[in-house]
Design a protein around this motif. Structure first.
Motif, PDB file in Angstrom:
ATOM      1  N   PRO A   1       0.811  -1.229   0.000  1.00 14.10           N
ATOM      2  CA  PRO A   1       0.000   0.000   0.000  1.00 14.10           C
ATOM      3  C   PRO A   1       0.840   1.274   0.000  1.00 14.10           C
ATOM      4  O   PRO A   1       0.358   2.326  -0.418  1.00 14.10           O
ATOM      5  CB  PRO A   1      -0.829  -0.124   1.283  1.00 14.10           C
ATOM      6  CG  PRO A   1      -0.010  -0.996   2.176  1.00 14.10           C
ATOM      7  CD  PRO A   1       0.649  -1.988   1.249  1.00 14.10           C
ATOM      8  N   ARG A   2       2.084   1.188   0.466  1.00 13.46           N
ATOM      9  CA  ARG A   2       2.942   2.378   0.496  1.00 13.46           C
ATOM     10  C   ARG A   2       3.764   2.543  -0.777  1.00 13.46           C
ATOM     11  O   ARG A   2       4.532   3.497  -0.915  1.00 13.46           O
ATOM     12  CB  ARG A   2       3.864   2.329   1.723  1.00 13.46           C
ATOM     13  CG  ARG A   2       3.147   2.648   3.017  1.00 13.46           C
ATOM     14  CD  ARG A   2       3.965   2.341   4.252  1.00 13.46           C
ATOM     15  NE  ARG A   2       3.875   0.928   4.610  1.00 13.46           N
ATOM     16  CZ  ARG A   2       4.362   0.396   5.720  1.00 13.46           C
ATOM     17  NH1 ARG A   2       5.003   1.188   6.584  1.00 13.46           N
ATOM     18  NH2 ARG A   2       4.238  -0.881   5.989  1.00 13.46           N
ATOM     19  N   GLY A   3       3.596   1.627  -1.713  1.00 15.67           N
ATOM     20  CA  GLY A   3       4.282   1.748  -2.989  1.00 15.67           C
ATOM     21  C   GLY A   3       5.788   1.594  -2.907  1.00 15.67           C
ATOM     22  O   GLY A   3       6.524   2.164  -3.710  1.00 15.67           O
ATOM     23  N   TRP A   4       6.267   0.793  -1.955  1.00 21.80           N
ATOM     24  CA  TRP A   4       7.706   0.592  -1.828  1.00 21.80           C
ATOM     25  C   TRP A   4       8.291   0.003  -3.105  1.00 21.80           C
ATOM     26  O   TRP A   4       9.365   0.379  -3.538  1.00 21.80           O
ATOM     27  CB  TRP A   4       8.004  -0.333  -0.648  1.00 21.80           C
ATOM     28  CG  TRP A   4       7.883   0.338   0.685  1.00 21.80           C
ATOM     29  CD1 TRP A   4       7.817   1.679   0.936  1.00 21.80           C
ATOM     30  CD2 TRP A   4       7.826  -0.304   1.964  1.00 21.80           C
ATOM     31  NE1 TRP A   4       7.724   1.912   2.279  1.00 21.80           N
ATOM     32  CE2 TRP A   4       7.724   0.721   2.947  1.00 21.80           C
ATOM     33  CE3 TRP A   4       7.847  -1.629   2.374  1.00 21.80           C
ATOM     34  CZ2 TRP A   4       7.649   0.436   4.302  1.00 21.80           C
ATOM     35  CZ3 TRP A   4       7.776  -1.909   3.734  1.00 21.80           C
ATOM     36  CH2 TRP A   4       7.673  -0.882   4.683  1.00 21.80           C
ATOM     37  N   PHE A   5       7.573  -0.937  -3.696  1.00 18.11           N
ATOM     38  CA  PHE A   5       8.046  -1.589  -4.915  1.00 18.11           C
ATOM     39  C   PHE A   5       7.282  -1.104  -6.144  1.00 18.11           C
ATOM     40  O   PHE A   5       7.860  -0.915  -7.213  1.00 18.11           O
ATOM     41  CB  PHE A   5       7.896  -3.103  -4.802  1.00 18.11           C
ATOM     42  CG  PHE A   5       8.658  -3.707  -3.654  1.00 18.11           C
ATOM     43  CD1 PHE A   5       9.791  -3.101  -3.133  1.00 18.11           C
ATOM     44  CD2 PHE A   5       8.240  -4.896  -3.084  1.00 18.11           C
ATOM     45  CE1 PHE A   5      10.496  -3.656  -2.073  1.00 18.11           C
ATOM     46  CE2 PHE A   5       8.935  -5.469  -2.027  1.00 18.11           C
ATOM     47  CZ  PHE A   5      10.056  -4.848  -1.527  1.00 18.11           C
ATOM     48  N   LEU A   6       5.990  -0.900  -5.992  1.00 16.86           N
ATOM     49  CA  LEU A   6       5.140  -0.641  -7.152  1.00 16.86           C
ATOM     50  C   LEU A   6       5.325   0.755  -7.733  1.00 16.86           C
ATOM     51  O   LEU A   6       4.929   1.005  -8.865  1.00 16.86           O
ATOM     52  CB  LEU A   6       3.674  -0.847  -6.772  1.00 16.86           C
ATOM     53  CG  LEU A   6       3.287  -2.290  -6.445  1.00 16.86           C
ATOM     54  CD1 LEU A   6       1.858  -2.359  -5.942  1.00 16.86           C
ATOM     55  CD2 LEU A   6       3.466  -3.203  -7.665  1.00 16.86           C
ATOM     56  N   ARG A   7       5.920   1.646  -6.961  1.00 19.42           N
ATOM     57  CA  ARG A   7       6.184   2.981  -7.513  1.00 19.42           C
ATOM     58  C   ARG A   7       7.612   3.111  -8.028  1.00 19.42           C
ATOM     59  O   ARG A   7       8.107   4.199  -8.264  1.00 19.42           O
ATOM     60  CB  ARG A   7       5.931   4.052  -6.440  1.00 19.42           C
ATOM     61  CG  ARG A   7       4.458   4.170  -6.061  1.00 19.42           C
ATOM     62  CD  ARG A   7       4.266   5.127  -4.907  1.00 19.42           C
ATOM     63  NE  ARG A   7       2.914   5.009  -4.358  1.00 19.42           N
ATOM     64  CZ  ARG A   7       2.566   5.430  -3.154  1.00 19.42           C
ATOM     65  NH1 ARG A   7       3.480   5.985  -2.359  1.00 19.42           N
ATOM     66  NH2 ARG A   7       1.338   5.287  -2.711  1.00 19.42           N
ATOM     67  N   GLY A   8       8.278   1.968  -8.149  1.00 19.89           N
ATOM     68  CA  GLY A   8       9.640   1.969  -8.679  1.00 19.89           C
ATOM     69  C   GLY A   8      10.625   2.512  -7.690  1.00 19.89           C
ATOM     70  O   GLY A   8      11.615   3.111  -8.023  1.00 19.89           O
TER      71      GLY A   8
END
Length: 558
Positions: free
Chosen positions: A551-558
């Motif tokens: 949910p914090r985008g550690w991986f998904l936001r690159g």
């Protein structure tokens, strides 16, 4: 004895120091070594499976001349290169020897057993073949990869329990295991949560006998900022302090790094000083984090954004998961090994999709997890809150050495990498030969690519990520059957051939337009399949699932 006395007595200039990395990825003994030897040029050889952000302390303090490792980089909030490692390796001030996680552990095993060499299925076909401690030889049983022993002088480790004789009990998963402790020439400097009179009740968890232990120091929370999973042992566990790891990473990039080191490393003369700086509130929060259902607090605290359109990484992960699910069903795969970062999330989703299609495929992880269920709100592959959901807890030798590519195993690897060439070779180690930076290293990637039944790589499609040939091969491409990206899927139509563009996702314009876009974004000369499939649009439910894990985008936001 007190830890400062133990380090002063047993760690000598010029030593080869092995910091043991299990699910506890740090020890107060390593911090004390840094504190005592800071700026004294002891010329240590650092033998450490995964350096992580705190490994940079040895570099900044001028403590290390040589490193033997499987990973040199940060781990939180994402797996990224660290500038201290990059500079030292590039300018030659620190010599580095790269290995895969399994090969690293196997070399320690050889030393512990007094063997002249040990066989391996890893390393061959990669740039690590040039390491002096690796050789391929012809034998009556075929061509065999051999590894030379790796014997440190002293091992530093943290365990939950010791008895007064020095026997040490550990709760798996154990990642590299305890071979380094058994191999060390002089023995082990151990920190523990608690010293007890008798360990016989926990004899099944004793892994290091007393005669291998030089000293034992009772150091509560001695694995911090790493965590401690205690299982049924009579000590209080604690979760990993992600905030501390993130701050350590950030500090290493700031001008006030020395101030941070002074506050957290050089000034605290004891573990009590360290704990006082952490504060009671933070310590209590970490204790709570060790509870199996503590993920529920994070799930509430970090609700996923379910309204924003998918970004490129999410599209790549969702399409890779769909491809993985198809391959798991086709191969009747026993397991998918989750790599790091986005590849980890793609593997988690891929197994869910495969199970929805009737497959019995499970998840496995190199730390020593088999058949586990990932909890929401934490995408990290080594998340301790996944441990209680695992059917089997072991170590990297069991997973990477047996369950991934061993007898009767059908395991699919889901991997990432900074570069993937047209033959499926992966580079996650170095761009120095191209005038670029050092990256991070192999981790378990080489071991998976060397033995798995199939490997799927997930990445964003750019010319920089897709060279004709990787200048450094971390993981050989012989088992890689597909590269799944945000713009196209490439597959090997011939097992001995290169990757061919076989599919593009649904989107605006014609299929030919989307193929042209993908070809323009690829660094090698693309071969296009006679018939290119159009993949269905990314499913909103799949993207929501990915965001629930991250949910914090550690991986998904690159």
């Amino acid at each position: 004895m007190p830890l400062d006395d133990a380090v002063r007595m047993h760690v000598h200039a010029g030593d080869s120091l092995h910091v043991v990395v299990g699910h506890t990825r740090w020890t107060a003994a390593a911090r004390e070594v840094v504190r005592q030897w800071w700026d004294r040029d002891p010329q240590f050889e650092l033998v450490m499976l995964s350096l992580s952000s705190l490994g940079a302390l040895f570099f900044r303090g001028g403590l290390v001349r040589r490193v033997v490792t499987g990973y040199s980089g940060d781990t939180f909030p994402n797996f990224t290169p660290n500038p201290w490692f990059q500079r030292a390796y590039a300018n030659g001030s620190v010599e580095v020897e790269h290995w895969s996680f399994l090969a690293f552990a196997q070399r320690l095993e050889a030393a512990a057993k007094g063997l002249p060499a040990i066989t391996t299925r890893s390393i061959a076909g990669s740039s690590m073949e040039s390491n002096e401690a690796f050789s391929e030889v012809d034998t009556p049983y075929g061509r065999v990869g051999l590894l030379a022993p790796l014997q440190p002088d002293v091992a530093l480790l943290h365990a939950p329990l010791a008895d007064r004789a020095g026997n040490l009990a550990f709760q798996p998963p154990l990642l590299e295991g305890v071979w380094g402790a058994l191999a060390a020439r002089r023995g082990v400097v151990a920190t523990v949560e608690r010293i007890v009179d008798d360990l016989r009740e926990f004899s099944h968890l004793v892994r290091v006998p007393a005669h291998r232990v030089l000293s034992v120091s009772e150091v509560p929370m001695g694995a911090h900022p790493g965590g401690l999973f205690t299982g049924g042992l009579p000590v209080d566990g604690y979760g990993e302090d992600y905030d501390f790891w993130v701050e350590a990473r950030a500090a290493a990039r700031r001008d006030d790094y020395d101030d941070w080191i002074r506050h957290w490393i050089l000034e605290p003369a004891s573990q009590q000083d360290w704990l006082e700086r952490l504060g009671a509130e933070r310590i209590e929060a970490l204790r709570v984090k060790a509870e199996p259902d503590s993920w529920r607090h994070d799930e509430i605290a970090y609700p996923p954004d379910l309204d924003t359109a998918p970004n490129a990484w999410e599209r790549a992960a969702a399409m890779a998961a769909r491809h993985l699910a198809r391959r798991a069903v086709e191969l009747d795969a026993h397991a998918v090994l989750a790599g790091a970062g986005v590849a980890n999330l793609a593997a988690w989703l891929g197994v869910e999709l495969a199970r929805a299609q009737g497959a019995s495929t499970v998840l496995t992880a190199e730390i020593g997890l088999w058949d586990y269920e990932p909890v929401p709100a934490d995408p990290f592959v080594l998340n301790h809150r996944n441990f209680p959901t695992s059917v089997m807890l072991s170590d990297a030798q069991a997973v990477l050495g047996g369950l991934v590519g061993g007898h009767g195993a059908r395991t699919i690897g889901c991997l990432g990498g900074a570069q993937v060439d047209r033959f499926g070779n992966i580079n996650s180690t170095s761009l120095l030969d191209e005038g670029g930076p050092f990256l991070v290293g192999s981790g378990g990637g080489n071991d998976v690519a060397s033995t798995a039944a199939d490997c799927v790589v997930v990445a964003l499609l750019t010319p920089q990520r897709t060279p004709e040939r990787c200048s450094y091969v971390t993981s050989p491409g012989r088992a890689v059957s597909a590269l799944v990206t945000d713009l196209a899927t490439f597959e090997k139509l011939d097992a001995d051939g290169g990757l061919v563009l076989t599919a593009v996702p649904a989107g605006p314009g014609s299929i030919d337009d989307r193929v042209a876009t993908a070809v323009a974004a690829t660094g090698w000369e693309v071969e296009v399949a006679p018939e290119v499939r159009e993949l269905p649009p990314v499913d909103d439910g799949d993207v929501a699932r990915l965001r629930q894990w991250d949910p914090r985008g550690w991986f998904l936001r690159g």
